[in-house]
Motif scaffolding. Structure first.
Motif, mmCIF file in Angstrom:
data_model
loop_
_atom_site.group_PDB
_atom_site.id
_atom_site.type_symbol
_atom_site.label_atom_id
_atom_site.label_comp_id
_atom_site.label_asym_id
_atom_site.label_seq_id
_atom_site.Cartn_x
_atom_site.Cartn_y
_atom_site.Cartn_z
ATOM 1 N N ALA A 58 -63.789 13.289 33.498
ATOM 2 C CA ALA A 58 -62.713 14.025 34.178
ATOM 3 C C ALA A 58 -61.456 13.167 34.180
ATOM 4 O O ALA A 58 -61.547 11.936 34.202
ATOM 5 C CB ALA A 58 -63.130 14.365 35.604
ATOM 6 N N ILE B 248 -65.146 20.348 25.796
ATOM 7 C CA ILE B 248 -64.007 19.522 26.195
ATOM 8 C C ILE B 248 -63.157 20.216 27.256
ATOM 9 O O ILE B 248 -62.665 19.581 28.177
ATOM 10 C CB ILE B 248 -63.136 19.184 24.950
ATOM 11 C CG1 ILE B 248 -63.918 18.276 23.999
ATOM 12 C CG2 ILE B 248 -61.824 18.526 25.352
ATOM 13 C CD1 ILE B 248 -63.340 18.207 22.599
ATOM 14 N N SER B 249 -63.019 21.534 27.115
ATOM 15 C CA SER B 249 -62.022 22.197 27.964
ATOM 16 C C SER B 249 -62.600 23.006 29.119
ATOM 17 O O SER B 249 -61.853 23.410 30.007
ATOM 18 C CB SER B 249 -61.163 23.123 27.097
ATOM 19 O OG SER B 249 -61.967 24.135 26.508
ATOM 20 N N GLN C 23 -68.097 22.142 33.919
ATOM 21 C CA GLN C 23 -68.603 20.995 33.166
ATOM 22 C C GLN C 23 -70.113 20.816 33.300
ATOM 23 O O GLN C 23 -70.802 20.484 32.344
ATOM 24 C CB GLN C 23 -67.880 19.732 33.623
ATOM 25 C CG GLN C 23 -66.505 19.584 33.001
ATOM 26 C CD GLN C 23 -66.597 19.230 31.530
ATOM 27 O OE1 GLN C 23 -67.027 18.144 31.164
ATOM 28 N NE2 GLN C 23 -66.205 20.154 30.674
ATOM 29 N N ARG D 204 -61.786 14.297 27.555
ATOM 30 C CA ARG D 204 -61.798 14.832 28.921
ATOM 31 C C ARG D 204 -61.026 13.930 29.870
ATOM 32 O O ARG D 204 -60.273 14.404 30.699
ATOM 33 C CB ARG D 204 -63.242 14.940 29.441
ATOM 34 C CG ARG D 204 -64.078 16.047 28.880
ATOM 35 C CD ARG D 204 -63.862 17.366 29.550
ATOM 36 N NE ARG D 204 -63.804 17.301 30.992
ATOM 37 C CZ ARG D 204 -63.225 18.224 31.745
ATOM 38 N NH1 ARG D 204 -62.655 19.261 31.173
ATOM 39 N NH2 ARG D 204 -63.210 18.122 33.048
#
Lengths: 454, 702
Positions: free
Chosen positions: A43, A101-102, A106, A324
Motif C-alpha cells: 500500500a 496492482i490497482s 487487495q 502498489r
C-alpha cells in the motif's frame, strides 16, 4: 529435523489472539506495511498512515472487507472482455496483473492468487482464453466464502474439467485425474485416502462433460452404481463425493495449515498443532474462510518478529509490491511476461500442484529474471508512479533529504533493515536528484537480498 | 552625422537596453544613400563607440574571469567589425532608411552579452546590404562526385508556403500540439530561437526565408560520404548577422587550430564536426575540409571544372517534370551509390522472394540499370505529393522481367470497382503466370525448390492442371485488391473484434471453362476447412451457390452458435464468409459474401482501365470508422500496454481520431511511360480541409 527457528515463539493458545499494540509490539507504518504486503500486495504511504491512525483490528477489517466500486468493476469487466476477445493469454495475464496492482479489494486479489495456485489450471493446456477468464472470476466470487460451494463450483468449471481430463471421463473408462487431485491437492492432502477411494470417486464424476464451453451432465455416461468413498457408501454423483471429501476431518486441517504457511511463513514446524484453534473455528463456522483470515492477519503471531520478513516475495509480489507502494501503473503486458520469466506466469502455473512458493522462488535462473524485472520496469516510460515518472514522484512526494528518503523507503518497502553500505550508496544516488540517479537508487534498493523478503 | 546611437552606452553607466533602439537616420535622398560608398568619416562614431566598448570589455574581463570561448567570440566580433568597416568594396551598397533594420534588443541579464549584441549590431549597421550578383547555378558549386543532392529551388517561397499552410494552422489548433506548445520544455527549447529573432529583428520563419532566399541545397559526396550544405541568403548583410548570431549562440566552443581557421582570406568556423564559412551572401557548411575548400575555390574563381553542373545525370534529372516543378527535389546518382554500397548492388542482383518479386520485381530491374533517380516534393494546400522518377528503357528490360511491365512496357492496371467504405485498394498490372514460368531465372535455388513443392500440391488441388500455365495462365494480369469496412449490423452474430473484408478481383481469360473448375477447387477448400475445424471444435461452414448479376457465386458462412458464450465473446471467425464469384468475366475471391456481391454489382458498370501500372490507395474515413468499431479493444490495449486509466486511454483514442481527421486519403501510383522513357512513382497525401475553412468558403460562395 526441526530447527528452533521454525518453531513458533508463541503457543497455539496465544498465537492467534489479537495483536495488542504497545504490548506485543509497535503499531506503526512499518507494521502496517507488513499487514498490507502479506494481506494484499502492499500500500502507498498515505494508506499506511491511515491504517496506523486506526487500531490493528480496524485496519485488518478494512483490508478484508474492502470492495471494488461499481465503476472499477465495470472497467475491469470491459478490459477482461477485450482481453478474452483477443484470444491471447498474454492480454488476459496483463489484465489480471493490472487488477492485482490497482484493485482496492487487495485481500480478495491476494486470495484469488492463492486459489489460482491451489486449484492450479494452466492455459498451456486450456487454450480457450474465455474459459480461463471464467475460472478466474469463479475464484474471485468464492475467494472468501464457504469452501464447500467453492469446491462444488470448481468441480464443474469447464477449464478445470479440461485441465484434468475429466471432460472425457466415461462410465466404461473413468478418468481418475480429477478425483485424485480433489483429494490430494484440493481438500485432504497426501496419505488421507486410498487408491480405492480415488477409483470410486472417479466413478462419481463420470458423465461430467464440457459442451460449448459449458458444464454438462451426460446422464448416459454417468456410472449410477453404488460407490464406497472414504468409508461411506451410496449411489453417489460428483456433488455427493465432494461433500463426502469435505466432511473428512483432514479437510479443514489441510486448508488452514496451507493458508497459515502462505500468510505467515512456509517453514513452520509442527504447523498442525499450532493451527488447532483455527482449524476448530473453521469447522465450527462451516468452512467459511473470511473470519479465519481476519483472525490470522490480526494475530500476535502474524505481527511478531518471527513472522515479519520471513517470506520470499513471489515475482508477482515483487512487481506488484513495488508498484502498489508507489501508487504505480505500468505496461502490464510486458510485466506479466517478465514475472513469467521469473517463474510466476499468471494463468501458467507449472503443474497441478501450483507454485512451490518460499525458497523455490529463488534459484540461479529466476534471480536474473527478478533483477531484470525491476530494472526494466523502472526504465520503461510506461511505468508511472501516481501518474508521474518514478524520479518526479520521488522528488515530489518524498523528503528533500536523501537520508530521509531512504528511511521512508525502508518503512514502505522493506521488512528487514537495508544494509548500511547499500543505504549509503542509495543516499549518494538520491542526493544527485537526477532522473537517472533516482532510478538507479530505486533499482539498487530493489535488487538487494533484503527486498526479496517480505 | 548620419549614424548615431539614440542612447549612448557610456562606459561608466549601465545602459538600459529594454527599450534601446539603434537606428540609422538619413536626410539624404534614398538613391544617393544606396549608391554612395561609406567613408571613414561617416563611420567614425561607430568605430569610436565600438572601440570604447571593446576597451570597457577588456577592462571588465580583467577583473571578471570568463570562459576563454566567450572572450574569443567577442574579440572575433570586434575584429570582424573593424575588417568590415575597412574592407568595404566600392561596389557595395547601403540600405535606405526604410530598409534598415530597427534594433530592439531583448532584455538580457549578462552585461557581457549586452556588449556583444551592441558590437554585433554596430557591425551589422555599418556593413550595409551587399547584394552579390552571381548568376551561376548554385548546384555548380558542389563537386561532380556528388552522390546525392537535395535542393530547394525557391526556399523563401517554400518557407512562406509552410508557414501559411492550412495543415500547419490545423495542427497548431490541435489540443495535442497545444499541449506541447504550452509545455515548459517547449518554452525552454525556444530560447535560442528567441535570441536569433531578437538579433535578426524578424520572426524565425521570416529569418529562415531570408536566410535561404536564393538557394538551399545539401549534398553527399560519394568519395568520402561527406555532407555539404550550401545556402544563399537574401544579401551579404543578413548573412553577416546570421554569422554573428551563430557565434553568440555557439560561442565557438572548439575553435579550429591555427592554420586551418582561414582559407583564401575567408574565416572558417567549427560547428560540431563540420566547418562553416560565410562568403558574401553564401553560407557553406561541410564535414570535409577538402570539399569545403573546393567549393570556396569555385565560388571565388567562378570555376566550373570538376563541378556537379557537368554531370549529365543532374541535367537529365532536372529536365523532368518531377524535378522542375518541385518545392524540394532530390537527385541520386545511382552509379555512385551502387559503387559505394555493396548491399545496394546485392539488393538489385536477385529477387529475395516471390512476394517481393511480384510487388517490386520490375522496379528492381529499373533501379539496377538506371544511372540516376530523381524525386520531388510538392506542397499544396490540399495535398502533399512526393514523386520519384527513374529512367526506363523498355528495350533493356530482360525477358524474365517483362511480365512486370507488359508488352512494350505498356501494361496498365484495370480501374477499380467502387464499393462503399473502401479502406484500401490496389490495382496492379502483374502477369503472375509469366513470373511463375520464369521463376527459375528469378529466384535462388532454394526458393525454386519450394516453388516446385508448392506446384505439386497446387496441381493436386487443381485436378492435375499445371499451375503456372493452366491456372495462372488463364487469369488476366490486371489484379485488383479491395479492403473494405464491414457493416457490423449486417454481421450475424456480430464478432467482438471487427475485421475489414478483403477481396481480389482478376479477369478470367476463359470464364466458361475456368469458373466451374475454380468453383470446384474452392468447394474442396471449404470442405477442408470444415474437416480441420470439426477436429478442433470450431463452427462449420455452410455453403451454397447463388446467381448474381453477370454470373454466379459460391458463398459460405460459419454456422451461428446455438448458445451464447458465457463471457459474451463472439470469435473473430464470424468476420468471414468466404466467397468465390464469377461476374462480368472476372473472378472475385472475397473474405465476405457482402463484399463479393457489391463488387459483382460494381463490375457491371465498369469503366475503362486507367493509365497506371500500379496504384494503391488508402481512404482515411472508413479507416477511422473501423477503428471506432473496435474502440473497446484499442483502448483496452492502451490501458494494459501503457498503464493508462480508462479516461486517459479514451482521450488518447480521440486524439488519434482527431489527427486522422486532418487527412483524407493516401494514394500511391506507378506509371511506366515508354514515350518519355521514365518510370514514375507518386505518393499523394490528400488533406481534409478544416470544417471552419469549408464553412468560410461556402459562405463566400453563397
Amino acid at each position: 529435523m526441526i530447527r528452533m527457528s521454525e518453531l513458533s515463539p508463541l503457543p497455539a493458545s496465544e498465537a492467534w489472539m489479537p495483536f495488542r499494540p504497545g504490548i506485543d509490539g509497535d503499531w506503526n507504518v512499518a507494521q502496517a506495511a507488513h499487514l498490507y504486503r502479506r494481506g494484499g500486495f502492499g500500500a502507498p504511504l498515505e494508506q499506511l498512515q491511515q491504517a496506523v491512525d486506526q487500531s490493528p483490528d480496524q485496519a485488518v477489517s478494512g483490508l478484508i472487507e474492502a470492495v471494488e466500486p461499481d465503476t472499477y468493476r465495470s472497467t475491469m469487466a470491459t478490459l477482461a472482455h477485450a482481453a478474452a476477445a483477443s484470444g491471447d493469454t498474454r492480454s488476459l495475464a496483463a489484465w489480471w496483473l493490472r487488477r492485482i496492482i490497482s484493485s482496492p479489494a487487495q485481500a480478495q486479489e491476494r486470495l484469488v492468487l492463492f486459489w489460482h495456485g491451489h486449484f492450479a489450471t494452466s492455459a498451456e493446456k486450456v487454450t480457450d482464453v474465455s474459459l480461463m477468464l471464467q475460472q478466474n472470476e469463479l475464484l474471485r466470487t468464492h475467494a472468501m466464502s464457504g469452501f464447500e460451494p467453492f469446491v462444488q463450483a470448481v468441480s464443474q468449471d469447464p477449464a478445470m474439467l479440461l485441465w484434468l481430463d475429466a471432460a472425457a471421463s466415461r462410465k466404461a473408462h473413468p478418468n481418475e485425474n480429477y478425483a485424485r487431485e480433489l483429494m490430494e491437492l484440493f481438500c485432504l492432502g497426501e496419505g488421507k485416502y486410498t487408491e480405492q477411494d480415488i477409483r470410486e470417486a472417479a466413478r462419481c464424476f463420470t458423465g461430467w462433460e464440457v459442451r460449448r464451453k459449458q458444464f454438462r451432465f451426460n446422464r448416459f455416461q454417468h456410472d449410477n452404481g453404488s460407490k464406497t468413498v472414504l468409508g461411506v457408501t451410496g449411489e453417489f454423483g460428483g456433488e455427493d463425493v465432494v461433500q463426502v471429501v469435505l466432511q473428512q476431518s483432514a479437510a479443514a486441517e489441510f486448508l488452514i495449515c496451507k493458508l497459515v504457511r502462505y500468510y505467515l511463513r512456509d517453514d513452520i514446524a509442527d504447523v498442525v498443532n499450532l493451527c488447532q484453534p483455527l482449524i476448530r473455528q473453521y469447522r465450527d463456522n462451516g468452512l467459511v474462510l473470511k473470519p479465519i483470515l481476519k483472525q490470522i492477519l490480526n494475530s500476535r503471531l502474524f505481527h511478531s518478529p518471527w513472522c515479519v520478513g520471513y517470506r520470499v516475495r513471489s515475482p508477482i509480489d515483487l512487481a506488484a509490491g513495488l508498484l502498489r507502494c508507489f501508487a504505480g501503473s505500468a505496461n502490464t503486458v510486458q510485466l506479466s511476461d517478465q514475472t513469467k520469466e521469473a517463474g510466476q506466469g499468471l494463468f501458467f502455473p507449472p503443474g497441478v500442484q501450483g507454485w512451490d512458493e518460499g525458497r523455490a522462488w529463488i534459484n540461479t535462473s529466476t534471480l536474473l529474471g527478478r533483477s531484470n524485472l525491476i530494472a526494466e520496469m523502472l526504465a520503461d516510460s510506461a511505468t508511472r508512479f501516481s501518474g508521474q515518472s518514478p524520479a518526479d514522484y520521488v522528488r515530489d512526494k518524498f523528503s528533500d533529504n536523501a537520508e530521509t528518503i531512504v528511511r521512508q523507503i525502508q518503512d514502505l518497502l522493506f521488512s528487514r533493515p537495508i544494509p548500511g553500505s547499500t543505504a549509503a550508496q542509495a543516499v549518494e544516488l538520491l542526493h544527485r536528484r537526477t532522473d537517472q540517479s533516482i532510478r538507479e537508487a530505486l533499482q539498487l534498493l530493489c535488487s538487494i537480498p533484503e527486498f526479496q523478503l517480505c | 552625422m548620419r549614424n548615431w546611437l539614440r542612447r549612448d552606452a557610456a562606459p561608466d553607466t549601465e545602459p538600459d537596453f529594454h527599450d534601446t533602439q539603434l537606428t540609422q537616420d538619413s536626410d539624404e535622398p534614398a538613391g544617393d544613400c544606396i549608391r554612395r560608398p561609406w567613408s571613414i568619416a561617416e563611420l567614425q562614431p561607430a568605430i569610436v563607440m565600438a572601440s570604447l566598448a571593446a576597451w570597457i570589455l577588456e577592462s571588465w574581463t580583467a577583473s571578471h574571469p570568463m570562459e576563454p570561448a566567450f572572450i574569443r567570440v567577442e574579440s572575433i566580433a570586434l575584429i570582424s567589425f573593424r575588417t568590415a568597416t575597412q574592407d568595404r568594396s566600392p561596389g557595395s551598397t547601403r540600405k535606405t532608411e526604410q530598409n534598415m533594420p530597427r534594433w530592439k534588443i531583448a532584455p538580457m541579464k549578462s552585461s557581457r552579452s549586452r556588449f556583444l549584441i551592441l558590437l554585433i549590431a554596430l557591425q551589422a549597421s555599418v556593413s550595409g546590404g551587399v547584394a552579390a550578383e552571381d548568376p551561376r547555378d548554385p548546384a555548380a558549386l558542389f563537386p561532380e562526385t556528388t552522390a546525392l543532392l537535395a535542393e530547394i529551388p525557391k526556399p523563401a517561397a517554400l518557407v512562406t508556403k509552410l508557414a501559411e499552410h492550412p495543415l500547419v494552422a490545423q495542427l497548431q489548433d490541435h489540443p495535442l500540439v497545444q499541449q506541447v506548445l504550452n509545455s515548459p520544455q517547449y518554452a525552454q527549447a525556444q530560447a535560442p530561437r528567441l535570441m536569433v529573432e531578437a538579433q535578426l529583428q524578424m520572426k524565425w520563419h521570416e529569418a529562415l526565408a531570408a536566410l535561404t532566399q536564393q538557394y538551399a541545397g545539401v549534398a553527399v559526396d560519394s568519395r568520402d560520404r561527406s555532407v555539404t550544405v550550401i545556402i544563399r541568403g537574401r544579401d551579404a548583410e543578413l548573412m553577416e548577422k546570421v554569422r554573428a548570431s551563430f557565434l553568440e549562440l555557439t560561442r565557438l566552443g572548439n575553435p579550429l587550430p591555427e592554420g586551418e581557421n582561414e582559407y583564401r582570406g575567408v574565416s572558417l568556423y567549427r560547428i560540431g564536426g563540420a566547418r562553416a564559412m560565410v562568403v558574401r551572401d553564401w553560407l557553406i557548411l561541410s564535414t570535409s575540409a577538402e570539399t569545403g575548400r573546393g567549393i570556396l575555390d569555385r565560388l571565388l574563381e567562378a570555376e566550373e571544372s570538376a563541378s556537379l553542373s557537368l554531370s549529365t545525370s543532374l541535367q537529365a534529372c532536372r529536365k523532368t517534370a518531377v524535378s522542375s516543378s518541385a518545392d524540394l527535389r532530390v537527385l541520386l546518382d545511382l552509379n555512385a551509390v551502387k559503387q559505394a554500397r555493396p548491399f545496394m548492388r546485392a539488393a538489385t542482383a536477385q529477387a529475395p522472394n516471390p512476394l517481393v518479386e511480384l510487388l517490386l520485381g520490375g522496379i528492381q530491374t529499373v533501379v539496377r540499370d538506371a544511372d540516376w533517380a530523381g524525386a520531388g516534393l510538392n506542397i499544396a494546400d490540399e495535398s502533399l505529393s512526393l514523386s520519384a522518377i527513374l529512367p526506363l528503357n523498355p528495350d533493356e528490360i530482360p525477358p524474365e522481367r517483362r511480365w512486370f511491365f507488359g508488352p512494350d512496357s505498356a501494361g496498365t492496371a484495370a480501374s477499380l470497382p467502387q464499393v462503399p467504405d473502401m479502406i484500401a485498394t490496389a490495382a496492379l498490372y502483374r502477369d503472375a503466370s509469366q513470373m511463375w514460368l520464369y521463376s527459375g531465372d528469378l529466384f535462388s535455388e532454394r526458393t525454386n525448390d519450394q516453388i516446385a513443392a508448392a506446384e505439386s500440391v497446387l496441381a493436386t488441388l487443381f485436378s492435375g492442371r499445371d499451375f503456372g500455365e493452366e491456372v495462372l495462365g488463364l487469369l488476366g494480369p490486371e489484379i485488383r485488391i479491395v479492403v473494405a469496412r464491414q457493416n457490423p449490423e449486417a454481421l450475424q452474430p456480430r464478432p467482438t473484434v471487427l475485421f475489414p473484408a478483403f477481396a481480389i478481383v482478376v479477369p478470367l481469360k476463359d470464364p466458361e471453362t475456368m469458373w466451374p473448375e475454380l468453383r470446384r477447387t474452392f468447394q474442396s477448400l471449404l470442405g477442408f476447412v470444415n474437416v480441420t475445424g470439426a477436429q478442433e471444435g470450431r463452427p462449420q461452414l455452410d455453403y451454397e451457390t447463388v446467381s448474381i448479376s453477370g454470373g454466379s457465386m459460391l458463398t459460405s458462412s460459419f454456422v451461428a452458435p446455438a448458445e451464447k458464450d458465457a463471457a459474451g465473446i463472439v470469435p473473430v471467425l464470424y468476420n468471414f464468409s468466404p466467397t468465390a464469384a464469377s461476374a462480368q468475366g472476372e473472378l472475385i475471391l472475397s473474405s465476405s459474401r457482402s463484399l463479393a456481391v457489391m463488387l459483382a454489382d460494381a463490375l457491371e458498370g465498369h469503366s475503362d482501365p486507367e493509365p497506371a501500372h500500379t496504384s494503391l490507395s488508402v481512404a482515411v474515413s472508413p479507416l477511422q470508422r473501423i477503428l471506432q468499431d473496435n474502440q473497446p479493444q484499442i483502448t483496452a490495449n492502451s490501458m494494459l500496454e501503457k498503464g493508462l486509466s480508462q479516461t486517459e486511454a479514451d482521450a488518447e483514442f480521440h486524439t488519434l481520431m482527431s489527427l486522422a481527421e486532418l487527412f483524407q486519403s493516401v494514394d500511391f501510383g506507378i506509371s511506366a511511360a515508354a514515350e518519355t522513357q521514365a518510370l514514375q512513382a507518386r505518393l499523394k497525401i490528400a488533406l481534409r480541409r478544416a470544417q471552419s475553412e469549408q464553412l468560410r468558403e461556402s459562405g463566400v460562395n453563397r
